[in-house]
Design an enzyme around this catalytic site. Structure first.
Site, PDB file in Angstrom:
ATOM      1  N   HIS A  98     -87.796 -38.040 -12.208  1.00 24.53           N
ATOM      2  CA  HIS A  98     -87.426 -39.344 -12.762  1.00 24.53           C
ATOM      3  C   HIS A  98     -86.780 -39.167 -14.114  1.00 24.53           C
ATOM      4  CE1 HIS A  98     -91.604 -38.374 -13.753  1.00 24.53           C
ATOM      5  NE2 HIS A  98     -91.401 -38.980 -14.904  1.00 24.53           N
ATOM      6  N   HIS A 100     -85.896 -40.891 -17.636  1.00 26.46           N
ATOM      7  CA  HIS A 100     -86.271 -41.979 -18.544  1.00 26.46           C
ATOM      8  C   HIS A 100     -85.026 -42.464 -19.290  1.00 26.46           C
ATOM      9  CE1 HIS A 100     -90.758 -41.324 -18.665  1.00 26.46           C
ATOM     10  NE2 HIS A 100     -90.404 -40.096 -18.302  1.00 26.46           N
TER      11      HIS A 100
HETATM   12  P1  5GP Z   1     -93.582 -38.575 -17.007  1.00 23.53           P
HETATM   13  O1  5GP Z   1     -94.601 -38.314 -18.076  1.00 23.53           O
HETATM   14  O2  5GP Z   1     -94.017 -38.044 -15.682  1.00 23.53           O
HETATM   15  O3  5GP Z   1     -92.206 -38.109 -17.407  1.00 23.53           O
HETATM   16  O4  5GP Z   1     -93.431 -40.148 -16.929  1.00 23.53           O
HETATM   17  C1  5GP Z   1     -94.056 -40.913 -15.957  1.00 23.53           C
HETATM   18  C2  5GP Z   1     -93.785 -42.361 -16.325  1.00 23.53           C
HETATM   19  O5  5GP Z   1     -94.126 -43.159 -15.214  1.00 23.53           O
HETATM   20  C3  5GP Z   1     -94.606 -42.852 -17.510  1.00 23.53           C
HETATM   21  O6  5GP Z   1     -93.736 -43.313 -18.522  1.00 23.53           O
HETATM   22  C4  5GP Z   1     -95.460 -43.960 -16.911  1.00 23.53           C
HETATM   23  O7  5GP Z   1     -95.608 -45.052 -17.787  1.00 23.53           O
HETATM   24  C5  5GP Z   1     -94.693 -44.350 -15.667  1.00 23.53           C
HETATM   25  N1  5GP Z   1     -95.533 -44.839 -14.593  1.00 23.53           N
HETATM   26  C6  5GP Z   1     -96.671 -44.259 -14.121  1.00 23.53           C
HETATM   27  N2  5GP Z   1     -97.178 -44.974 -13.096  1.00 23.53           N
HETATM   28  C7  5GP Z   1     -96.330 -46.026 -12.910  1.00 23.53           C
HETATM   29  C8  5GP Z   1     -96.325 -47.119 -11.990  1.00 23.53           C
HETATM   30  O8  5GP Z   1     -97.193 -47.267 -11.128  1.00 23.53           O
HETATM   31  N3  5GP Z   1     -95.296 -47.995 -12.092  1.00 23.53           N
HETATM   32  C9  5GP Z   1     -94.297 -47.860 -13.029  1.00 23.53           C
HETATM   33  N4  5GP Z   1     -93.333 -48.783 -13.033  1.00 23.53           N
HETATM   34  N5  5GP Z   1     -94.279 -46.833 -13.913  1.00 23.53           N
HETATM   35  C10 5GP Z   1     -95.289 -45.939 -13.865  1.00 23.53           C
END
Ligand code: 5GP
Length: 139
Positions: A98, A100
């Site tokens: 993903h 950001h």
């Molecule tokens: P990572 O740390 O893996 O780069 O970011 C994961 C992101 O996914 C975090 O910013 C977190 O807030 C978001 N996230 C986690 N679970 C969910 C969810 O169920 N729905 C949405 N819309 N975002 C999520």
């Protein structure tokens, strides 16, 4: 059971979806770092960028390219930080690639992406040459 993001793709859990096509989807982050914080994902589950096939990568970038100005304009941002946490050690929590898109505002108190480094290493010129060669040979 798929990742939480696959469950969003499948419509099993709700999300504020802002864009969708055959290959990719974008939705608001549930814990936004700024208003408009958006995630862009491939619908298929790949853990890291390294795992994404070329054609999907092309589509993923096209969606990012489309969404960055849309997100900035929607929240009247001055700029944005656009980044992947690519792997657990880099802070990736959801094992589904993903991107950001975090809107940025003058004086928001955030830092540049350079803030990810603990202490910047002092790397000798010879070593930099070797590293560049190693990367080039794999590109
Ligand atoms: P990572 O740390 O893996 O780069 O970011 C994961 C992101 O996914 C975090 O910013 C977190 O807030 C978001 N996230 C986690 N679970 C969910 C969810 O169920 N729905 C949405 N819309 N975002 C999520």
């Amino acid at each position: 059971m798929g990742t939480i993001f696959t469950q969003i793709v499948e419509g099993e859990i709700p999300a504020r979806i802002v864009y969708e096509d055959e290959t990719t989807v974008a939705f608001l982050d549930a814990n936004p770092l700024a208003p408009g914080h958006t995630l862009v994902i491939p619908k298929e589950e790949y853990e890291r960028l390294n795992d994404v096939p070329d054609d999907v990568a092309t589509e993923l970038y096209a969606t990012i390219h489309r969404l960055v100005p849309a997100v900035e304009e929607a929240v009247d941002a001055d700029a944005s930080t656009v980044a992947f946490n690519n792997g657990e050690e880099a802070g990736q929590e959801v094992p589904h690639v993903h991107c950001h898109i975090v809107p940025r505002f003058e004086g928001d108190g955030g830092g540049p992406i350079h803030g990810i480094a603990g202490e910047a290493p002092d790397i000798a010129d010879d070593e930099l040459d070797d590293i560049a060669d190693e990367i080039e040979s794999r590109s």
